[in-house]
Structure formats: structure tokens, C-alpha cells
Design an enzyme around this catalytic site. Structure first.
Site, mmCIF file in Angstrom:
data_model
loop_
_atom_site.group_PDB
_atom_site.id
_atom_site.type_symbol
_atom_site.label_atom_id
_atom_site.label_comp_id
_atom_site.label_asym_id
_atom_site.label_seq_id
_atom_site.Cartn_x
_atom_site.Cartn_y
_atom_site.Cartn_z
ATOM 1 N N GLU A 199 3.391 4.345 6.161
ATOM 2 C CA GLU A 199 2.096 3.268 5.784
ATOM 3 C C GLU A 199 1.059 3.923 5.121
ATOM 4 O OE1 GLU A 199 0.276 0.717 5.707
ATOM 5 O OE2 GLU A 199 0.245 -0.309 7.750
ATOM 6 N N GLY A 201 0.997 -1.228 -0.017
ATOM 7 C CA GLY A 201 0.019 0.025 -0.171
ATOM 8 C C GLY A 201 0.802 1.464 -0.008
ATOM 9 N N ASP A 210 -5.798 2.165 10.384
ATOM 10 C CA ASP A 210 -7.206 1.805 10.412
ATOM 11 C C ASP A 210 -7.369 1.264 12.003
ATOM 12 O OD1 ASP A 210 -9.728 1.259 9.720
ATOM 13 O OD2 ASP A 210 -9.349 -0.705 9.098
ATOM 14 N N ARG A 235 -5.209 0.239 -6.811
ATOM 15 C CA ARG A 235 -4.001 0.805 -6.528
ATOM 16 C C ARG A 235 -3.672 2.049 -7.329
ATOM 17 N NH1 ARG A 235 -1.901 -2.373 -2.232
ATOM 18 N NH2 ARG A 235 -2.211 -4.325 -2.296
ATOM 19 N N PHE A 241 -14.574 2.443 3.309
ATOM 20 C CA PHE A 241 -13.588 1.855 2.524
ATOM 21 C C PHE A 241 -13.018 2.841 1.327
ATOM 22 C CE2 PHE A 241 -11.017 -1.425 0.531
ATOM 23 C CZ PHE A 241 -10.340 -1.996 1.596
#
Ligand code: IMP
Ligand code: MG
Length: 177
Positions: A97, A43, A101, A163, A150
Site C-alpha cells: 500500500e 497509489g 491512513d 503522483r 495531506f
């Protein structure tokens, strides 16, 4: 791809402005400290690539791959799929990061890296979703707070897709329900 996005949360320009600002702050804070940036794959890849171009100091980079997530809900378990290739003892570590979450991944990772006796550990995250926090962990540098939805794009995925979106968008619930 865009037909799966409910709304754009952060535009390309908004992200670019903020990422450069955070890069400049890190530059000031870590001058002469030769920090090591530890990107959490996959990510982090777009965020880190952009951030690093605004960090104007001597530093090094490494990557880890962890899995804690499948679909849209955290499993709570963290597995290290790729470890560091450099020694971090005595170094100033900055974990990079995509999103904080529940915090399960980062609190585990921070404890894990702490065991190798770095001089310090800081966390920089692109997104922070405080509403969902379970673990006692916070970001030292956070670009954006996001609501409990989300989100995908700019490196963030849903089952390995989206992505490559250049912005951050809220995924339509019907895509994952
Ligand atoms: P945590 O351990 O619950 O903090 O989860 C961290 C990881 O879950 C992140 O590194 C992401 O890969 C993933 N994640 C959490 N929320 C989202 C989201 O809204 N979109 C995409 N990935 C997410
Ligand atoms: Mg993910």
C-alpha cells in the site's frame, strides 16, 4: 507542480534508502516462501516497482484496485474495482500500500483476502499516518511515519495529480480548500 507543495517531507534519497532496507528485510523474512505481493492500485505503483527490485527471492505479483477515497477525506466505503487474477489459497500474501491512513481500506482488504484462505497476510506500507487511525489494523512493514497532513508524490495523488513527483511533499492547503 512544485508551486503547489508546501514542503518536502521525504526526499528521493531518503525514500530510496528506506525502501531498499525494507526490501532486504522482506527478502530475509520470506526466503523459500514464494510470497505473492498484492499491490493496491494506483497509489502503490512507484513504491512497489522500487521495492520489488530489492526483494531477491522467488515470488509473484498481482494487483487490485479499490476506491475508498475522493479528494482528501475518506468516504468510509470500500469498493473493489479490480480483483486478483491469481489464486492465493495457501500462499503467503504481502499487501503493498502507499499509505495507511484511517485503515478502513486495509482492514477491509485484509478481511476480504482472508476469506480465500491464504497461508498468511502481511502488510507493507510506504507511509503510516497513525494519528488518523480508525480501524484496528497495523502494518507489518512500514517505511515512514508521517504527520497528519495531506501528502502527495511518489505514487500518491490528490484527485489523480502529483503522483509523478519524485519525492513526498505536503500539499498546500489552499490547493484543496
Ligand atoms: P484509509 O482507508 O483511510 O487508510 O485510506 C487509504 C487510502 O487513502 C490510501 O491508499 C490513499 O490512496 C488515500 N490517502 C490517505 N491519506 C492520503 C494522503 O495524505 N495523500 C494521498 N492519499 C491519501
Ligand atoms: Mg489515492
Amino acid at each position: 507542480m512544485t508551486q503547489d507543495i508546501e514542503r518536502i517531507l521525504l526526499t528521493r534519497d531518503e525514500i530510496e534508502d528506506k525502501v531498499s532496507e525494507v526490501g532486504r528485510r522482506i527478502t530475509e523474512d520470506f526466503r523459500d516462501k514464494d510470497p505473492i505481493f498484492v499491490g493496491v492500485l494506483k497509489g502503490c505503483f512507484i513504491f512497489m516497482a522500487d521495492l520489488m527490485r530489492h526483494v531477491d527471492i522467488k515470488c509473484s505479483m498481482d494487483f487490485m484496485a479499490v476506491s475508498s477515497y475522493s479528494g482528501t477525506s475518506s468516504t468510509g466505503a470500500v469498493k473493489i474495482n479490480k480483483d486478483l487474477s491469481q489464486d492465493i489459497e495457501g500462499r503467503h500474501v504481502i499487501i503493498v500500500e502507499d499509505i495507511l491512513d484511517s485503515g478502513v481500506t486495509l482492514s477491509y482488504l485484509k478481511r476480504y483476502l482472508m476469506g480465500r484462505k491464504p497461508a498468511s497476510i502481511n502488510i507493507v506500507t510506504l507511509l503510516d499516518k497513525p494519528a488518523r487511525r480508525k480501524a484496528d489494523v497495523f502494518a507489518d512493514y512500514s517505511c515512514f511515519e508521517v504527520p497528519d497532513a495531506f501528502v502527495v508524490g511518489y505514487g500518491l495523488d490528490y484527485n489523480e495529480h502529483y503522483r509523478n513527483l519524485p519525492y513526498i511533499g505536503v500539499l498546500k492547503p489552499e490547493v484543496y480548500s
